[in-house]
Design a protein around this motif. Structure first.
Motif, PDB file in Angstrom:
ATOM      1  N   LEU A  56      42.844  72.898  11.142  1.00 44.95           N
ATOM      2  CA  LEU A  56      41.505  72.323  11.018  1.00 44.95           C
ATOM      3  C   LEU A  56      41.143  71.701  12.356  1.00 44.95           C
ATOM      4  CD1 LEU A  56      39.046  71.464   9.273  1.00 44.95           C
ATOM      5  CD2 LEU A  56      40.308  69.375   8.716  1.00 44.95           C
ATOM      6  N   LEU A  57      40.073  72.183  12.973  1.00 42.67           N
ATOM      7  CA  LEU A  57      39.634  71.692  14.272  1.00 42.67           C
ATOM      8  C   LEU A  57      38.377  70.849  14.103  1.00 42.67           C
ATOM      9  CD1 LEU A  57      40.127  74.847  16.540  1.00 42.67           C
ATOM     10  CD2 LEU A  57      41.681  72.931  16.176  1.00 42.67           C
ATOM     11  N   GLY A  58      38.423  69.620  14.600  1.00 42.44           N
ATOM     12  CA  GLY A  58      37.285  68.713  14.486  1.00 42.44           C
ATOM     13  C   GLY A  58      37.424  67.810  13.277  1.00 42.44           C
ATOM     14  N   TRP A  59      36.629  66.750  13.283  1.00 44.33           N
ATOM     15  CA  TRP A  59      36.649  65.770  12.195  1.00 44.33           C
ATOM     16  C   TRP A  59      35.240  65.256  11.967  1.00 44.33           C
ATOM     17  CZ3 TRP A  59      40.550  64.953   8.967  1.00 44.33           C
ATOM     18  CH2 TRP A  59      40.492  63.869   8.085  1.00 44.33           C
ATOM     19  N   SER A  60      34.852  65.174  10.694  1.00 47.51           N
ATOM     20  CA  SER A  60      33.524  64.671  10.343  1.00 47.51           C
ATOM     21  C   SER A  60      33.618  64.021   8.964  1.00 47.51           C
ATOM     22  CB  SER A  60      32.487  65.807  10.351  1.00 47.51           C
ATOM     23  OG  SER A  60      32.784  66.772   9.347  1.00 47.51           O
ATOM     24  N   ASP A  61      32.467  63.769   8.369  1.00 45.67           N
ATOM     25  CA  ASP A  61      32.446  63.137   7.053  1.00 45.67           C
ATOM     26  C   ASP A  61      33.153  63.970   5.986  1.00 45.67           C
ATOM     27  OD1 ASP A  61      31.031  61.082   8.164  1.00 45.67           O
ATOM     28  OD2 ASP A  61      29.063  61.838   7.554  1.00 45.67           O
ATOM     29  N   ILE A  62      33.206  65.291   6.189  1.00 49.33           N
ATOM     30  CA  ILE A  62      33.805  66.143   5.174  1.00 49.33           C
ATOM     31  C   ILE A  62      35.267  66.458   5.460  1.00 49.33           C
ATOM     32  CG2 ILE A  62      31.549  67.184   4.741  1.00 49.33           C
ATOM     33  CD1 ILE A  62      32.594  69.731   6.051  1.00 49.33           C
ATOM     34  N   GLY A  63      35.826  65.910   6.546  1.00 49.85           N
ATOM     35  CA  GLY A  63      37.207  66.231   6.909  1.00 49.85           C
ATOM     36  C   GLY A  63      38.185  65.926   5.804  1.00 49.85           C
ATOM     37  N   SER A  64      38.090  64.731   5.228  1.00 51.33           N
ATOM     38  CA  SER A  64      39.009  64.332   4.162  1.00 51.33           C
ATOM     39  C   SER A  64      38.857  65.230   2.940  1.00 51.33           C
ATOM     40  CB  SER A  64      38.765  62.870   3.783  1.00 51.33           C
ATOM     41  OG  SER A  64      39.565  62.477   2.699  1.00 51.33           O
ATOM     42  N   LYS A  65      37.627  65.615   2.613  1.00 51.50           N
ATOM     43  CA  LYS A  65      37.388  66.476   1.458  1.00 51.50           C
ATOM     44  C   LYS A  65      37.947  67.876   1.684  1.00 51.50           C
ATOM     45  CE  LYS A  65      35.701  68.073  -2.391  1.00 51.50           C
ATOM     46  NZ  LYS A  65      36.417  67.805  -3.654  1.00 51.50           N
ATOM     47  N   VAL A  66      37.823  68.403   2.905  1.00 49.60           N
ATOM     48  CA  VAL A  66      38.391  69.721   3.207  1.00 49.60           C
ATOM     49  C   VAL A  66      39.904  69.707   3.011  1.00 49.60           C
ATOM     50  CG1 VAL A  66      38.772  71.430   5.027  1.00 49.60           C
ATOM     51  CG2 VAL A  66      36.539  70.339   4.807  1.00 49.60           C
TER      52      VAL A  66
END
Length: 629
Positions: free
Chosen positions: A125-135
């Motif tokens: 997984l490359l990058g982090w945003s608000d949906i990172g934890s959900k992914v």
């Protein structure tokens, strides 16, 4: 002497390992020299002259343990003192370097800059945003049994912050404390991709949009960095030799993304895109037609329940109609051509399965591919699926509150599911100019910007609408958008009979944690943007061949999922899922499962499983809609 000094200096700057080797060698050389002196001068140790090996051992011990000097006498005491002083300098320096190396190692792990051990067939997984934890939460459910998929996250964020966010995710539980592997770095730096993510040997790579103005540009740079890290582009490489690249895009980016996909495909790279805005819009259009559809799509998209799989048909199953009845613990909904990837979501019952894979709904990959649970004695469905049995479109009156960049696409998709004579009313706080709309069913189109404000207009409105959709506001923060949606929902669902309440109300929310604030009394279904995007990214990373299947199910096509009211009302016995499957097939449709009167959803039950007529509320069916003439 200068040359020796120069060699020593070069050795010292090569790293701590070289320094440690040099110090260890110096300690051994000191012990050898002292042993030679002791042997040649016949210096007594503990009252007798030692042999050379014994003298070497006694000297080496004194470089490590200065306490031995208290037992030395006469000439050996002088030699022992010199050995002890020099040995202390060497050993303390050696211990300091080893300790420093361990501290740097621990600090590197804490900062996420420590290279990962060699690995293969993992997810990156490359990058982090608000949906990172959900992914990551979705990938946690994608493993077989309790086994977690091997996963590495590389982002330009603090490892401590990412780990804290994972630990705060209640759905991950204790797994978030140690899984997945987290690394901090630049996603378009080929060195970081190789050292910190082992990108070339991965199974799939998911790239998250960073929600900045340069988000698409950064995504393209990351894709090109992956290509370079995989020693590409090269014409002699096949798709199976490279990881699948799944990228999140926002809105209309086809002018850049589509050429990128086509051109890199020539070099063996497969790129799958997930347009989070279009996905959220299309799902809102689907679930707005019928209350309860949201949980059905959520069950199919995520890994926690039943999901979609592509599997070769068992050799003994010859036709699609036979697959529908013979596969007892899974549901067949269509086929996909094994060579060209052509999706057919409405094959005739007599369609042969040779050269095609089945599109299945099953509990996990093992169940989908299992050779068990096949009953060849079950009567197969035969013949075609007559068009007269396609479910007709309903005339509906739709209310849309708000406007965003996906609103035009939403109306165009909804138009595919509306019958002739339908109407749409759009209420916004600012005037909108949607431009030419490709709407055939919504003949009556009203765009209202009330001077008294949207909320005041909703309080005064008495017209009845069949369905209402509250759109998320992309122009404000996610929190502000969801707060406005809550206030609007309160207006659409007031107490009393004087208001023309919509039959179904669907709201778009931008923050997943806010879904618990809008209970069913406010909205029949909620479309949470980050959750929908996260589940789709995870699904396509694990099975990229589902890309066109999901597009045909969620997009503006006639294929859809419907909820059929219990046809067995008034009866007191029970019915098996096999009987339901056969009855639904008479209309050319496929039964996917059922919803009980307590709201419990069950997809792909075993064909022999029975449900009491009094417990059955709705049947979930896969169908095709048609326009009434």
């Amino acid at each position: 002497m200068a040359q020796v000094q120069d060699r020593i200096d070069r050795a010292l700057v090569r790293g701590q390992i070289n320094v440690i080797v040099w110090l260890g060698g110096a300690a051994l050389l000191l012990a050898l020299t002292a042993a030679l002196v002791e042997t040649m001068l016949h210096l007594a140790v503990h009252g007798h002259a030692p042999s050379f090996p014994e003298a070497f051992w006694q000297s080496l011990v004194r470089t490590i343990d200065p306490g031995q000097i208290t037992d030395d006498h006469a000439g050996f005491a002088i030699v022992g003192l010199v050995i002890t002083i020099i040995g202390l300098l060497l050993i303390t320096t050696l211990i300091s370097l080893v300790n420093n190396r361990i501290e740097r190692r621990v600090e590197g792990i804490r900062r996420g800059r420590d290279p990962i051990p060699p690995r293969a067939d993992h997810i990156v997984l490359l990058g982090w945003s608000d949906i990172g934890s959900k992914v990551i939460e979705e990938f946690a459910e994608s493993g077989i049994s309790s086994e977690l998929v091997d996963m590495v996250v590389l982002a330009n964020h603090s490892v401590a912050d990412m780990r804290h966010e994972l630990q705060e995710n209640d759905d991950l539980g204790p797994r978030g404390a140690h899984w997945p592997v987290l690394r901090s770095g630049t996603t378009w730096d080929t060195r970081d991709l190789r050292r910190l993510a082992s990108i070339a040997t991965s199974r799939a790579v998911v790239i998250l949009d960073d929600n900045t103005t340069d988000g698409l540009a950064n995504t393209v740079k990351t894709v090109m960095a992956i290509v370079a890290a995989c020693d590409g582009p090269s014409h002699d490489r096949q798709a199976h030799e490279h990881p699948t690249i799944v990228i999140e895009v926002l809105g209309e980016t086809n002018d850049l993304v589509d050429p990128l996909r086509r051109r890199l495909a020539r070099f063996g790279f497969r790129i799958v895109t997930v347009d989070s805005l279009a996905l959220r819009t299309e799902l809102a259009a689907q679930v707005s037609r019928r209350a309860g559809l949201s949980q059905v799509f959520q069950e199919i998209l995520n890994f926690s329940g039943e999901e979609l799989y592509l599997m070769e048909a068992p050799p003994e199953v010859a036709t699609f109609g036979q697959a529908v009845t013979a596969l007892r613990d899974r549901v067949s909904i269509g086929t996909i051509d094994a060579a060209g990837g052509q999706v057919n979501l409405w094959p005739h019952w007599a369609t042969p399965l040779a050269g095609s894979s089945l599109i299945l709904i099953a509990s996990n990959e093992a169940a989908a591919a299992s050779t068990d649970g096949i009953d060849m004695a079950a009567p197969p469905l035969e013949g075609g699926r007559p068009s007269c049995c396609e479910r007709p479109l309903e005339t509906q009156h739709l209310l849309v509150v708000g406007w965003n960049s996906g609103a035009v696409h939403l109306l165009e998709v909804l138009d595919q599911y509306a019958g002739e004579g339908s109407s749409v009313t759009v209420v916004t706080s600012d005037p909108v100019e949607p431009g030419p709309l490709k709407l055939e069913s919504f003949g009556d189109q009203r765009f209202i910007c009330p001077t008294i404000g949207v909320q005041a207009w909703l309080d005064l409105e008495r017209d009845h609408f069949d369905h209402a959709i509250v759109l998320a506001d992309d122009a404000v923060s996610p929190a502000a958008s969801d707060a406005s949606a809550f206030v609007t929902l309160l207006s659409l669902r007031p107490a009393g009979d004087i208001h023309g309440n919509p039959t179904t109300v669907v709201a778009q929310l931008r923050q997943r944690e806010n879904k618990h604030l809008a209970r069913q009394s406010l909205a029949d279904d909620l479309v949470v943007g980050d959750a929908v995007t996260a589940t789709t990214l995870a699904q396509l990373a694990m099975n990229p061949d589902l890309e066109h299947v999901l597009h045909d199910i969620l997009g503006d096509t006639p294929y859809t999922i419907e909820l059929v009211a219990n046809p067995y009302l008034g009866r007191t016995s029970s019915v098996s899922f096999e009987q339901i499957t056969t009855a639904i097939a008479l209309h050319g449709e496929i039964a996917l499962g059922w919803i009980k009167t307590d709201g419990t959803l069950k997809l792909s039950p075993h064909k022999d499983e029975r449900i009491a007529h009094t417990d059955l509320q709705q049947i979930v069916v896969f169908t095709r809609l048609r326009r009434t003439s």
